[in-house]
Design an enzyme around this catalytic site. Structure first.
Site, PDB file in Angstrom:
ATOM      1  CE  LYS A 152    -147.240  53.584 -11.667  1.00 15.71           C
ATOM      2  NZ  LYS A 152    -147.302  53.404 -13.094  1.00 15.71           N
ATOM      3  CG  ASP A 154    -112.682  54.623 -24.131  1.00 14.26           C
ATOM      4  OD1 ASP A 154    -113.430  53.768 -24.641  1.00 14.26           O
ATOM      5  OD2 ASP A 154    -112.152  54.484 -23.014  1.00 14.26           O
ATOM      6  CG  ASP A 163    -118.518  55.396 -23.352  1.00 15.30           C
ATOM      7  OD1 ASP A 163    -118.406  55.800 -24.529  1.00 15.30           O
ATOM      8  OD2 ASP A 163    -118.151  54.263 -23.007  1.00 15.30           O
ATOM      9  CB  THR A 209    -119.333  54.627 -28.866  1.00 15.24           C
ATOM     10  OG1 THR A 209    -119.974  53.824 -27.857  1.00 15.24           O
ATOM     11  CG2 THR A 209    -119.010  55.978 -28.249  1.00 15.24           C
ATOM     12  CB  ILE A 210    -124.709  52.898 -29.179  1.00 14.87           C
ATOM     13  CG1 ILE A 210    -124.199  51.706 -28.358  1.00 14.87           C
ATOM     14  CG2 ILE A 210    -124.824  52.557 -30.653  1.00 14.87           C
ATOM     15  CD1 ILE A 210    -125.223  50.574 -28.237  1.00 14.87           C
ATOM     16  CG  ASP A 211    -121.528  52.308 -25.052  1.00 13.52           C
ATOM     17  OD1 ASP A 211    -122.614  51.760 -25.312  1.00 13.52           O
ATOM     18  OD2 ASP A 211    -120.437  51.702 -25.074  1.00 13.52           O
ATOM     19  N   GLY A 243    -116.779  48.744 -31.354  1.00 14.98           N
ATOM     20  CA  GLY A 243    -118.184  48.405 -31.642  1.00 14.98           C
ATOM     21  C   GLY A 243    -118.742  49.329 -32.706  1.00 14.98           C
ATOM     22  NE  ARG A 299    -117.802  49.026 -23.916  1.00 18.05           N
ATOM     23  CZ  ARG A 299    -117.434  47.900 -24.490  1.00 18.05           C
ATOM     24  NH1 ARG A 299    -116.844  46.964 -23.801  1.00 18.05           N
ATOM     25  NH2 ARG A 299    -117.622  47.683 -25.772  1.00 18.05           N
ATOM     26  CB  SER A 303    -110.736  53.382 -31.525  1.00 15.04           C
ATOM     27  OG  SER A 303    -111.720  52.386 -31.391  1.00 15.04           O
ATOM     28  NE  ARG A 317    -114.662  46.094 -28.883  1.00 15.05           N
ATOM     29  CZ  ARG A 317    -115.947  45.712 -28.799  1.00 15.05           C
ATOM     30  NH1 ARG A 317    -116.270  44.442 -28.872  1.00 15.05           N
ATOM     31  NH2 ARG A 317    -116.888  46.605 -28.626  1.00 15.05           N
ATOM     32  CB  ALA A 366    -138.942  53.807 -17.384  1.00  9.48           C
TER      33      ALA A 366
HETATM   34  O1  F6P Z   1    -119.761  49.924 -26.881  1.00 13.31           O
HETATM   35  C1  F6P Z   1    -120.920  49.527 -27.532  1.00 13.31           C
HETATM   36  C2  F6P Z   1    -121.496  48.299 -26.908  1.00 13.31           C
HETATM   37  O2  F6P Z   1    -122.657  47.940 -27.629  1.00 13.31           O
HETATM   38  C3  F6P Z   1    -121.794  48.392 -25.419  1.00 13.31           C
HETATM   39  O3  F6P Z   1    -122.994  49.100 -25.147  1.00 13.31           O
HETATM   40  C4  F6P Z   1    -121.816  46.942 -25.028  1.00 13.31           C
HETATM   41  O4  F6P Z   1    -121.484  46.763 -23.671  1.00 13.31           O
HETATM   42  C5  F6P Z   1    -120.746  46.332 -25.904  1.00 13.31           C
HETATM   43  O5  F6P Z   1    -120.571  47.224 -27.001  1.00 13.31           O
HETATM   44  C6  F6P Z   1    -121.058  44.967 -26.438  1.00 13.31           C
HETATM   45  O6  F6P Z   1    -119.948  44.508 -27.119  1.00 13.31           O
HETATM   46  P1  F6P Z   1    -119.965  43.266 -28.108  1.00 13.31           P
HETATM   47  O7  F6P Z   1    -120.694  43.683 -29.358  1.00 13.31           O
HETATM   48  O8  F6P Z   1    -118.540  42.975 -28.355  1.00 13.31           O
HETATM   49  O9  F6P Z   1    -120.720  42.165 -27.415  1.00 13.31           O
END
Ligand code: F6P
Length: 323
Positions: free
Chosen positions: A214, A103, A130, A126-128, A11, A172, A105, A72, A187
């Site tokens: 509230k 990971d 993780d 990665t934005i995650d 991604g 993810r 990759s 991918r 939040a």
């Molecule tokens: O790993 C980045 C991510 O944006 C996750 O947060 C998300 O679950 C996934 O990729 C979405 O994947 P795709 O772009 O293949 O739908």
């Protein structure tokens, strides 16, 4: 070391371009020939490998996505695919490969580097957030800021209508985007895979909130939360509290795009520079991380998905500050 190649895989994440730029310019500074690979590992297999110059990466530090494109690639999971990749890289005399991705990759890079004599360096993109072995990943900060921006807007309309919003963010299997964006937007509840949330506790609180008038509540749900995402959470809340005006918003891929934040540009620049430096120093088959503001190397086989313990104090903070 003479010829290195760089690719982006998995991604996309904001800041990948800044990392590519840093690799190319650091490589050229050290008189290396730098090659770009299109579409990740797939591009190696299809021989989409081309020489890059300093100006190939001009005007990209501020751009989201990746100029090298990404994909991918199933074939690379197989030995035969990796062998073909090796042969194609050898056609260009590549003697070092830098992989910017997640990971999955790194897994490919790890296998490849064990089987063939081309050293690999991974950069966590990665934005995650993780991945083990780094405090931060390229793209996370921008994604969280995009989520914050969106959630602030949702709060405006939620407030105008006295509504409850259930907002789903990406990540993810990880809940970092939810945790950070949830705290930063105040939040009322955050639901994430690292910590089991009993929905009936949330429902009880929503009912108590209603009694004290509230009515505006934001629930940020990580897509990987075991409850099953924002639609399911909202469905169950509506079932128990039909009187609440409940709406769902799934932020989706907007979290992946946009101009990288200052933090991501700097992270990517430092990591890209460090990747070339590592290859020149003979440090092979590691992921570059930054831990406590210092460059940190993690062997590629250890740079895996990190499901970290989240300090319970965070949830106390959420509860106290949103009460
Ligand atoms: O790993 C980045 C991510 O944006 C996750 O947060 C998300 O679950 C996934 O990729 C979405 O994947 P795709 O772009 O293949 O739908």
């Amino acid at each position: 070391l003479n010829n290195i190649a760089v690719l982006t895989s998995g991604g996309d994440a904001p800041g990948m371009n800044a990392a590519v730029r840093a690799v190319v310019r650091t490589g050229i500074y050290h008189q290396l020939n730098v090659f770009g690979v299109m579409y990740g590992y797939r591009g190696i297999l299809k021989n989409e490998i081309f020489p890059m110059e300093s100006k190939s990466v001009a005007n990209i530090i501020q751009r989201g996505g990746t100029i090298l494109k990404t994909a991918r690639c199933k074939e690379f999971y197989e030995y035969e695919g990796r062998k073909k990749a090796y042969e194609n890289l050898k056609k260009h005399n590549i003697d070092g490969l830098i992989v910017i991705g997640g990971d999955g990759s790194f897994n490919g890079a790890q296998k490849f580097s064990q089987e063939f004599d081309i050293p690999c360096i991974g950069l966590p993109g990665t934005i995650d957030k993780d991945i083990a072995g780094t405090d931060n990943t390229i793209g996370f900060d921008t994604a969280v800021n995009t989520a914050i921006d969106a959630i602030d807007k949702i709060r405006d309309t939620a407030d105008a209508h006295d509504r409850l919003f259930v907002i789903e963010v990406m990540g993810r299997d990880a809940g970092y985007i939810a945790l950070h964006s949830g705290i930063a937007t105040g939040a009322e509840h955050i639901m994430m895979p690292e910590r089991k949330t009993e929905l009936h506790d949330i429902i009880e609180e929503l009912q108590a909130n209603e009694r004290r008038k509230k009515l505006v509540n934001l629930i940020v749900v990580a897509e990987g939360d075991e409850t099953g995402g924002a639609n399911e959470v909202a469905r169950r809340i509506k079932e128990s509290c039909p009187q609440l005006d409940t709406r769902v918003c799934i932020l989706g891929h907007i979290q992946r795009g946009g101009s990288p934040s200052c933090t991501d540009r700097i992270l990517a620049s430092r990591m890209g520079y460090a990747a070339v430096d590592a290859l020149l120093e003979g440090i092979h088959n590691v992921m570059i991380g930054i831990v406590n503001d210092k460059i940190h190397y993690t062997p590629l086989d250890k740079a895996v998905k990190a499901k970290q313990e989240i300090d319970p104090e965070w949830f106390k903070i959420v509860k106290i500050l949103a009460s």
